[in-house]
Write an enzyme that holds these catalytic residues in place. Structure first.
Site, mmCIF file in Angstrom:
data_model
loop_
_atom_site.group_PDB
_atom_site.id
_atom_site.type_symbol
_atom_site.label_atom_id
_atom_site.label_comp_id
_atom_site.label_asym_id
_atom_site.label_seq_id
_atom_site.Cartn_x
_atom_site.Cartn_y
_atom_site.Cartn_z
ATOM 1 N N GLU A 90 65.590 3.141 18.889
ATOM 2 C CA GLU A 90 65.698 3.218 17.436
ATOM 3 C C GLU A 90 65.909 4.652 16.959
ATOM 4 O OE1 GLU A 90 63.483 -0.739 15.922
ATOM 5 O OE2 GLU A 90 62.146 0.961 16.171
ATOM 6 N N CYS A 103 65.780 11.256 12.796
ATOM 7 C CA CYS A 103 64.752 11.205 13.830
ATOM 8 C C CYS A 103 65.341 10.502 15.050
ATOM 9 C CB CYS A 103 63.541 10.461 13.273
ATOM 10 S SG CYS A 103 62.217 10.286 14.471
ATOM 11 N N CYS A 110 58.132 5.159 26.654
ATOM 12 C CA CYS A 110 57.533 6.465 26.979
ATOM 13 C C CYS A 110 56.494 6.238 28.053
ATOM 14 C CB CYS A 110 56.882 7.088 25.746
ATOM 15 S SG CYS A 110 56.236 8.747 26.068
ATOM 16 N N CYS A 114 49.982 7.511 24.999
ATOM 17 C CA CYS A 114 49.046 7.881 23.934
ATOM 18 C C CYS A 114 48.571 6.571 23.304
ATOM 19 C CB CYS A 114 49.717 8.770 22.905
ATOM 20 S SG CYS A 114 50.370 10.277 23.645
ATOM 21 N N CYS A 117 50.058 4.978 19.863
ATOM 22 C CA CYS A 117 51.513 5.007 19.675
ATOM 23 C C CYS A 117 52.152 3.721 20.176
ATOM 24 C CB CYS A 117 52.087 6.211 20.415
ATOM 25 S SG CYS A 117 53.882 6.243 20.441
ATOM 26 N N GLY A 169 59.916 8.162 22.896
ATOM 27 C CA GLY A 169 59.958 8.964 24.115
ATOM 28 C C GLY A 169 59.418 10.369 23.970
ATOM 29 N N GLU A 170 59.152 10.983 25.111
ATOM 30 C CA GLU A 170 58.703 12.376 25.158
ATOM 31 C C GLU A 170 59.927 13.223 25.547
ATOM 32 O OE1 GLU A 170 56.138 14.603 24.576
ATOM 33 O OE2 GLU A 170 57.615 15.973 25.428
ATOM 34 N N SER A 201 59.486 17.702 19.118
ATOM 35 C CA SER A 201 58.062 17.395 19.107
ATOM 36 C C SER A 201 57.623 17.003 20.510
ATOM 37 C CB SER A 201 57.803 16.237 18.135
ATOM 38 O OG SER A 201 56.453 15.836 18.224
ATOM 39 N N SER A 223 52.099 17.704 19.253
ATOM 40 C CA SER A 223 51.232 16.595 18.864
ATOM 41 C C SER A 223 49.826 16.860 19.360
ATOM 42 C CB SER A 223 51.752 15.291 19.477
ATOM 43 O OG SER A 223 52.981 14.967 18.894
ATOM 44 N N LEU A 224 48.992 17.365 18.477
ATOM 45 C CA LEU A 224 47.651 17.774 18.886
ATOM 46 C C LEU A 224 46.680 16.590 18.826
ATOM 47 C CD1 LEU A 224 46.584 20.439 19.835
ATOM 48 C CD2 LEU A 224 46.102 21.063 17.473
ATOM 49 N N HIS A 225 46.443 16.083 17.642
ATOM 50 C CA HIS A 225 45.707 14.833 17.408
ATOM 51 C C HIS A 225 44.222 14.849 17.740
ATOM 52 C CE1 HIS A 225 49.663 13.422 16.678
ATOM 53 N NE2 HIS A 225 49.976 13.125 17.911
ATOM 54 N N ASN A 300 50.055 5.050 11.282
ATOM 55 C CA ASN A 300 50.827 3.868 10.897
ATOM 56 C C ASN A 300 50.466 2.722 11.826
ATOM 57 O OD1 ASN A 300 52.482 4.866 8.713
ATOM 58 N ND2 ASN A 300 53.402 6.187 10.262
ATOM 59 N N CYS A 343 56.632 6.796 11.488
ATOM 60 C CA CYS A 343 56.203 7.460 12.717
ATOM 61 C C CYS A 343 55.373 6.536 13.578
ATOM 62 C CB CYS A 343 55.243 8.590 12.382
ATOM 63 S SG CYS A 343 56.004 10.064 11.953
HETATM 64 N N1 SAH Z 1 56.632 12.124 22.251
HETATM 65 C C1 SAH Z 1 56.693 13.122 21.273
HETATM 66 C C2 SAH Z 1 57.602 12.794 20.113
HETATM 67 C C3 SAH Z 1 57.612 11.393 19.570
HETATM 68 S S1 SAH Z 1 56.302 10.848 18.609
HETATM 69 C C4 SAH Z 1 55.309 13.462 20.771
HETATM 70 O O1 SAH Z 1 54.377 12.747 21.089
HETATM 71 O O2 SAH Z 1 55.187 14.478 20.107
HETATM 72 C C5 SAH Z 1 56.415 11.680 17.021
HETATM 73 C C6 SAH Z 1 55.051 11.847 16.342
HETATM 74 O O3 SAH Z 1 54.542 10.587 15.855
HETATM 75 C C7 SAH Z 1 54.029 12.388 17.301
HETATM 76 O O4 SAH Z 1 53.235 13.366 16.699
HETATM 77 C C8 SAH Z 1 53.214 11.142 17.572
HETATM 78 O O5 SAH Z 1 51.954 11.442 18.077
HETATM 79 C C9 SAH Z 1 53.178 10.472 16.225
HETATM 80 N N2 SAH Z 1 52.743 9.081 16.274
HETATM 81 C C10 SAH Z 1 52.754 8.242 17.329
HETATM 82 N N3 SAH Z 1 52.245 7.032 16.980
HETATM 83 C C11 SAH Z 1 51.911 7.116 15.681
HETATM 84 C C12 SAH Z 1 51.367 6.184 14.737
HETATM 85 N N4 SAH Z 1 51.105 4.929 15.082
HETATM 86 N N5 SAH Z 1 51.160 6.608 13.469
HETATM 87 C C13 SAH Z 1 51.482 7.873 13.115
HETATM 88 N N6 SAH Z 1 52.016 8.781 13.953
HETATM 89 C C14 SAH Z 1 52.222 8.409 15.218
HETATM 90 FE FE1 SF4 Z 2 55.011 9.131 24.167
HETATM 91 FE FE2 SF4 Z 2 54.847 10.718 21.989
HETATM 92 FE FE3 SF4 Z 2 54.120 8.110 21.876
HETATM 93 FE FE4 SF4 Z 2 52.626 9.853 23.242
HETATM 94 S S1 SF4 Z 2 53.010 9.856 21.009
HETATM 95 S S2 SF4 Z 2 53.224 7.804 23.944
HETATM 96 S S3 SF4 Z 2 54.165 11.200 24.097
HETATM 97 S S4 SF4 Z 2 56.159 8.897 22.256
#
Ligand code: SAH
Ligand code: SF4
Length: 366
Positions: A90, A103, A110, A114, A117, A169-170, A201, A223-225, A300, A343
């Site tokens: 997508e 985007c 991936c 995480c 995600c 994806g990463e 990212s 992506s710290l989180h 989300n 996202c």
């Molecule tokens: N893999 C890379 C880039 C793709 S994700 C990464 O992890 O950075 C893009 C952003 O969306 C990242 O910061 C990711 O952590 C965040 N993300 C993933 N799942 C999400 C969700 N369910 N709600 C909000 N943000 C999310």
């Molecule tokens: Fe992959 Fe980024 Fe999702 Fe983590 S947040 S599973 S690195 S796409």
């Protein structure tokens, strides 16, 4: 047959040289393919007819198939693009007053898992090729161009002003293809985007961050989180390999070459998991030696995620603590929710090779 969308300009020049043609042909081809969005050799009028015929015999310019295009109430657009018969990815376009951001996905699924995600939940199939990555820009451009009433984009005009590598994806796990595709994005004969307007990212793949800083230093989002290793080990498992101390040091090294003088830390707000006052203070302490901004992302939801979005007042308190510590903080607006384009909601269709989905479904059934 070779798909010319797989090449950046130097690679295309090499390919032409092998065909006994002048390297400047690469520049012309890049302009037709990427800037003007013309993929039919016949229409490339400044290329001699004999060469056009030769090109048609030996090469192709082929975009993947668009399976579905959806437009949200807020103008956000999403394309479901077929990578092959089993898999789709997508791509999302987010229009704003002063810019248009695309985007882009870098992998089918991936491998990094995480926990919050949706892409991570789906498992992993394969890396996207350079052509598949850059085609997302070409497809979005084509559609937006048509919408704006152009057959061919006038020279110098641009509808997509920013690209974020934040789709499925990463990106740093598909390093070579992502870097080549980004070089095409930056090429003045192709999309002509500045390094400040292309953001990658990453979840924090430290060695690849060091490499990126030398090869193609675009704007960086991390992506710290989570503000401590114990929590980040659980929600962003790559942290076990590259813990926070190493990640912070890598961010500082990246800043030596970054086009902006800060790193953006993304922080998804998960209700009761990472959004307390204590977490905010830990975060301030963690980043104290890194020049950075924060982007707080309301979580989300997706089916069976097991997480909830932080309450509005918790998010406000969290943001204020960071702001009082002197940081610039933005809270990401959720866009395109009605078409699952926000996202972390990008799902596409992934034929999971990791067997992760099967295991999870089995566990959930117990
Ligand atoms: N893999 C890379 C880039 C793709 S994700 C990464 O992890 O950075 C893009 C952003 O969306 C990242 O910061 C990711 O952590 C965040 N993300 C993933 N799942 C999400 C969700 N369910 N709600 C909000 N943000 C999310
Ligand atoms: Fe992959 Fe980024 Fe999702 Fe983590 S947040 S599973 S690195 S796409």
């Amino acid at each position: 047959m070779v798909n010319l969308l797989n090449f950046n300009q130097p690679q295309l020049a090499q390919w032409f040289a092998k065909q006994g043609e002048k390297p400047f042909r690469a520049k012309q081809l890049m302009r037709w393919m990427h800037h003007f969005g013309v993929h039919d050799f016949e229409r490339m009028t400044d290329i001699a007819k004999v060469l056009r015929e030769k090109l048609a015999m030996e090469a192709e310019i082929t975009l993947p198939h668009v399976q579905l295009e959806q437009v949200s109430n807020d103008g956000t657009r999403k394309w479901l693009i077929g990578a092959d018969t089993a898999n789709s990815i997508e791509t999302v376009f987010i229009p704003e007053d002063d810019r248009g951001t695309l985007c882009i996905s870098s992998q089918v699924g991936c491998a990094l898992e995480c926990t919050f995600c949706s892409t991570g939940r789906q498992g992993f199939n394969r890396n996207l090729s350079v052509a598949e990555i850059i085609s997302q820009l070409a497809i979005a451009n084509r559609s937006l161009r048509q919408e704006a009433g152009y057959d061919m984009l006038p020279a110098g005009e641009r509808i997509i002003s920013n690209v974020v590598m934040m789709g499925m994806g990463e990106p740093l796990a598909n390093y070579d293809n992502v870097v080549t595709a980004m070089q095409i994005m930056l090429d003045d004969n192709a999309y002509g985007l500045s390094r400040r307007r292309v953001t990658l990212s990453t979840s924090g793949m430290v060695p690849a961050m060091d490499k990126l800083k030398e090869d193609c230093p675009v704007a960086l989002a991390v992506s710290l989180h989570a503000p401590n290793d114990a929590l980040r080990d659980v929600i962003v498992p790559i942290n076990k390999k590259y813990p926070l101390k190493e990640l912070m040091a890598a961010c500082n090294r990246y800043l030596e070459k970054a086009p902006r003088d800060f790193v953006t830390f993304e922080y998804v707000m998960l209700d009761g998991v990472n959004d307390t006052v204590e977490h905010a203070h830990q975060l301030v302490d963690l980043v104290k030696n890194v020049s950075c901004k924060f982007n707080l992302i309301p979580f989300n939801p997706f089916p069976n995620s097991g997480y909830g979005t932080s309450k509005a007042n918790h998010m406000r308190v969290f943001r204020d603590i960071l702001m009082q510590a002197g940081y610039v903080v933005t809270v990401r607006k959720t866009r395109g929710e009605d078409i699952d384009a926000a996202c972390g909601q990008l799902a596409g269709k992934v034929l999971d090779k990791t067997k992760r989905t099967a295991t999870r479904i089995a566990i959930e059934a117990i």
